[in-house]
Design an enzyme around this catalytic site. Structure first.
Site, PDB file in Angstrom:
ATOM      1  N   ARG A  87       0.848  -1.190   0.000  1.00  0.00           N
ATOM      2  CA  ARG A  87       0.000   0.000   0.000  1.00  0.00           C
ATOM      3  C   ARG A  87       0.888   1.245   0.000  1.00  0.00           C
ATOM      4  NH1 ARG A  87      -1.689   0.661   4.507  1.00  0.00           N
ATOM      5  NH2 ARG A  87      -1.324  -1.276   5.629  1.00  0.00           N
ATOM      6  N   LYS A 245      -9.388  -2.292   1.257  1.00  0.00           N
ATOM      7  CA  LYS A 245      -9.247  -1.168   2.187  1.00  0.00           C
ATOM      8  C   LYS A 245      -9.993   0.076   1.695  1.00  0.00           C
ATOM      9  CE  LYS A 245      -6.131  -3.631   4.503  1.00  0.00           C
ATOM     10  NZ  LYS A 245      -6.460  -4.374   5.720  1.00  0.00           N
ATOM     11  N   HIS A 265     -11.232  -2.235  10.922  1.00  0.00           N
ATOM     12  CA  HIS A 265     -10.120  -3.104  10.548  1.00  0.00           C
ATOM     13  C   HIS A 265      -9.992  -4.189  11.625  1.00  0.00           C
ATOM     14  CE1 HIS A 265      -5.524  -3.363   9.575  1.00  0.00           C
ATOM     15  NE2 HIS A 265      -6.212  -4.178   8.801  1.00  0.00           N
ATOM     16  N   CYS A 289       0.222  -8.054  12.249  1.00  0.00           N
ATOM     17  CA  CYS A 289       0.389  -8.202  13.702  1.00  0.00           C
ATOM     18  C   CYS A 289      -0.386  -9.399  14.252  1.00  0.00           C
ATOM     19  CB  CYS A 289      -0.044  -6.930  14.427  1.00  0.00           C
ATOM     20  SG  CYS A 289       1.166  -5.609  14.357  1.00  0.00           S
ATOM     21  N   ASN A 404       6.048  -8.335   2.494  1.00  0.00           N
ATOM     22  CA  ASN A 404       4.609  -8.109   2.357  1.00  0.00           C
ATOM     23  C   ASN A 404       3.997  -9.017   1.282  1.00  0.00           C
ATOM     24  OD1 ASN A 404       2.189  -6.688   3.098  1.00  0.00           O
ATOM     25  ND2 ASN A 404       2.319  -5.559   1.177  1.00  0.00           N
ATOM     26  N   GLU A 533      -1.505 -20.853  22.289  1.00  0.00           N
ATOM     27  CA  GLU A 533      -1.620 -20.538  23.714  1.00  0.00           C
ATOM     28  C   GLU A 533      -2.446 -19.266  23.958  1.00  0.00           C
ATOM     29  OE1 GLU A 533      -0.821 -22.810  25.541  1.00  0.00           O
ATOM     30  OE2 GLU A 533       0.828 -23.899  24.600  1.00  0.00           O
ATOM     31  N   ASN A 534      -2.695 -18.500  22.907  1.00  0.00           N
ATOM     32  CA  ASN A 534      -3.509 -17.289  23.089  1.00  0.00           C
ATOM     33  C   ASN A 534      -4.940 -17.618  23.500  1.00  0.00           C
ATOM     34  OD1 ASN A 534      -1.312 -15.720  22.424  1.00  0.00           O
ATOM     35  ND2 ASN A 534      -1.902 -15.442  20.290  1.00  0.00           N
TER      36      ASN A 534
END
Length: 623
Positions: A87, A245, A265, A289, A404, A533-534
């Site tokens: 982007r 987007k 988002h 992320c 990316n 584990e999250n």
């Protein structure tokens, strides 16, 4: 001879497929005016069929834009021009009469980081410099598409005109595309999307990797008052797949403010506990992320189940009972490839093994793909060709895949796709999670004190920059609501809109949380194992929503009380470090956020958000 079309400036384009006269007057007018502007040689009205898709892929292969990957079922590889890989936020603008409608006025009258504004006069000049004759020698494709299930009251329709068959193939995966959309549209309103790679034929200079683009002239413009997007010069991702987007966040957030809903988002997941109780949650993380990893989580705790509704975007609206309901407006995943592996995201790895369009990943000599973090041992006789189409080995100075690089895969192929992922009324949301990459200072999980405090937590989000846009990584950037590059209007007004949801009659507001999977120890290792584990953090959120898990009051929010986080079977986790709150760190954090609000949001910052910052400041002083 195929039927001819009227064109004001040159001989009419050949009609390759479809019937222009069958389009609604508004769609036909949009197509005809764009033909007059861009002057394509031919016109193709997309029907979304398998036959059309096969023909488009064959055409791309003949043009050298994609290559078949024989190791998988109907998978393809595209390599872009190295100047067109992400982007381009610096060339992405919102066009409004008043600058303050689009972006807050910075305190120093400089250029802020919460979006780029362009005046209608300046845009008219930029458009005239770029679009006239930009499709000479090329085919204009008409792509009718629905964001969200066709016919859902939460869905919206767009029509993208493009001269890129790569965009056609990608939009077929990422949206519901074809004749059913035109039927659902009827004579209704739609978002007008015009895209060109900016390379009329014959070419003035040779292509790199057979990838047409015009980086020097790239511009992605949004005209929210006219529900219009015009993109020029880039063939890549969010710059060219205008349903993503551009429509789903920038234009939709503007529509959402006017109509009283949210375009965010955010991933959407369904989570079922061992007792069979199910809840839906949304989470906002900056690009790269871990949204896709969380949306497709494989729980490490027995008896828990996570199902994916969407991994990137959520449209949310209150129903008549006051429940906030969400749909995933997309039809596919446009995921970052590097770091995706059988360990980090086995469900994604299974999803991409068929009907997938890969871009800028590495290629293996046995007809497969490869990237950093895939964690697969290749046979000794298998060689790797990098995303730059060069021989590559582990000793090479550069990565084999672009940071990316992407996979574009149909969502219905995900092995844990939620049964209600296409529910027209959406799924009920009970928790909202914010998060980002914070290597120090920010605890693993905390809960906001109130809706107003939660809005502040979203506004104060900061994270290490990622490769999804043209930023240098490792710099801690402000990324409010993980929406910094995607606001379709003034961020201060956006905050006021979020705060106003508390006034919605009978609203059942979700609880708001903040997570940080990325905190590091003094030696540089991650303190939390993450990935499967999250589920332990989601378990605590689940129980907090039910009013069951215990919490301790802290300066930043409610933290899990001792023993309220389920760590059974997990060893060597230092909870003291994961949840420690350093006074000096948080004093700096308050200072940085205050400076950011003053510089970037200025007079448009709602009083409630400013008050929440003052309250945090007071609590930190008492630490």
């Amino acid at each position: 001879m195929p039927p001819q079309l009227k064109s004001q400036n040159r001989s009419s384009p050949r009609l390759l497929q479809g019937d222009l006269q069958s389009l609604s007057p508004a769609v036909r007018k949009f197509v005809e005016s764009s033909i007059a502007l861009c002057q394509p040689d031919s016109l193709h009205i997309c029907d979304g069929t398998d036959e059309e898709n096969r023909a488009i892929l064959s055409q791309l292969e003949e043009q050298g834009m994609i290559k078949k990957l024989p190791k998988y079922d109907n998978c393809w590889l595209a390599r872009t021009d190295p100047r067109d890989v992400a982007r381009v936020e610096s060339k992405t603008v919102i066009v409004t009469q008043e600058q303050r409608s689009a972006v807050p006025l910075c305190s120093d009258e400089g250029i802020g980081n919460l979006g780029r504004w362009m005046s209608p006069e300046e845009f008219a000049k930029a458009k005239t410099q770029r679009f006239p004759g930009c499709m000479i020698g090329r085919t204009m494709y008409v792509i009718p598409f629905s964001m969200g299930p066709v016919g859902s009251p939460l869905s919206k329709i767009g029509v993208e005109l493009t001269d890129s068959p790569y965009v056609v193939a990608s939009m077929r995966i990422m949206t519901r595309m074809g004749v059913a959309v035109l039927s659902a549209l009827g004579t209704g309103d739609f978002v007008r999307c015009l895209h060109s790679v900016g390379c009329p034929l014959p070419l003035k200079k040779p292509l790199v990797n057979n990838w047409p683009c015009n980086p020097e002239q790239t511009l992605i413009a949004h005209i929210p008052d006219q529900k219009e997007i015009m993109s020029f010069g880039s063939g890549y991702g969010g710059n060219s797949l205008l349903g993503k987007k551009c429509f789903a966040l920038r234009i939709a957030s503007h529509m959402a403010k006017q109509e009283g809903w949210l375009a965010e988002h955010m991933l959407i997941l369904g989570i079922t506990n061992p007792a069979g109780e199910k809840k839906y949650m949304v989470a906002a993380f900056p690009s790269a992320c871990g949204k896709t990893n969380l949306a497709m989580l494989c729980p490490s705790l027995p008896g828990w189940k996570v199902e994916c509704v969407g991994d990137d975007i959520a449209w949310m609206k209150f129903d008549k009972q006051g429940n906030l309901r969400a749909i995933n407006p997309e039809n596919g995943f446009f995921g970052v490839a590097p770091g995706t592996s059988a360990k980090t995201n086995p469900n994604a790895m299974e999803t991409v093994l068929k009907n997938t369009l890969f871009t800028n990943v590495a290629e293996t000599s046995d007809g497969g793909v490869y990237w950093e973090g895939m964690d697969q041992q290749l046979p000794e006789d298998v060689t790797i060709t990098s995303w730059k189409n060069e021989p590559w080995s582990a000793q090479h100075g550069e990565t084999c895949a672009h940071p990316n690089s992407r996979f574009c895969s149909p969502a219905n192929q995900c092995p844990i796709i939620d049964p209600l992922w296409e529910s027209p009324e959406g799924v009920p949301i009970e928790a909202i999670i914010f998060g980002g990459r914070r290597p120090e200072g920010v605890p693993l999980i905390y809960e906001a004190f109130s809706w107003q405090h939660g809005v502040f937590v979203g506004a104060a989000m900061r994270s290490e920059a990622t490769a999804a846009a043209e930023h240098k990584a490792k710099v801690i950037m402000h990324d409010p609501f993980a929406m910094r590059p995607f606001f379709g209007y003034n961020f201060g007004q956006y905050l006021s809109h979020w705060l106003s949801l508390a006034d919605h009659p009978s609203a059942k507001l979700p609880k708001i949380f903040h997570v940080n999977w990325f905190r590091k120890s003094s030696t540089g290792g991650f303190l939390w194992p993450g990935f499967g584990e999250n589920i332990r953090v989601l378990d605590w959120i689940f129980r907090r929503v039910n009013g069951e898990a215990e919490a301790t009051l802290s300066a930043v929010g409610y933290l899990p009380s001792k023993d309220s986080l389920n760590l059974q079977g997990l060893h060597d986790v230092n909870l003291n470090q994961l949840f420690s709150l350093d006074k000096k760190f948080w004093e700096r954090e308050v200072e940085e956020v205050r400076k950011y609000f003053i510089m970037e949001v200025n007079d448009d910052l709602p009083a409630e958000v400013s008050q929440q910052l003052d309250l945090l400041d007071q609590r930190v002083k008492l630490m």
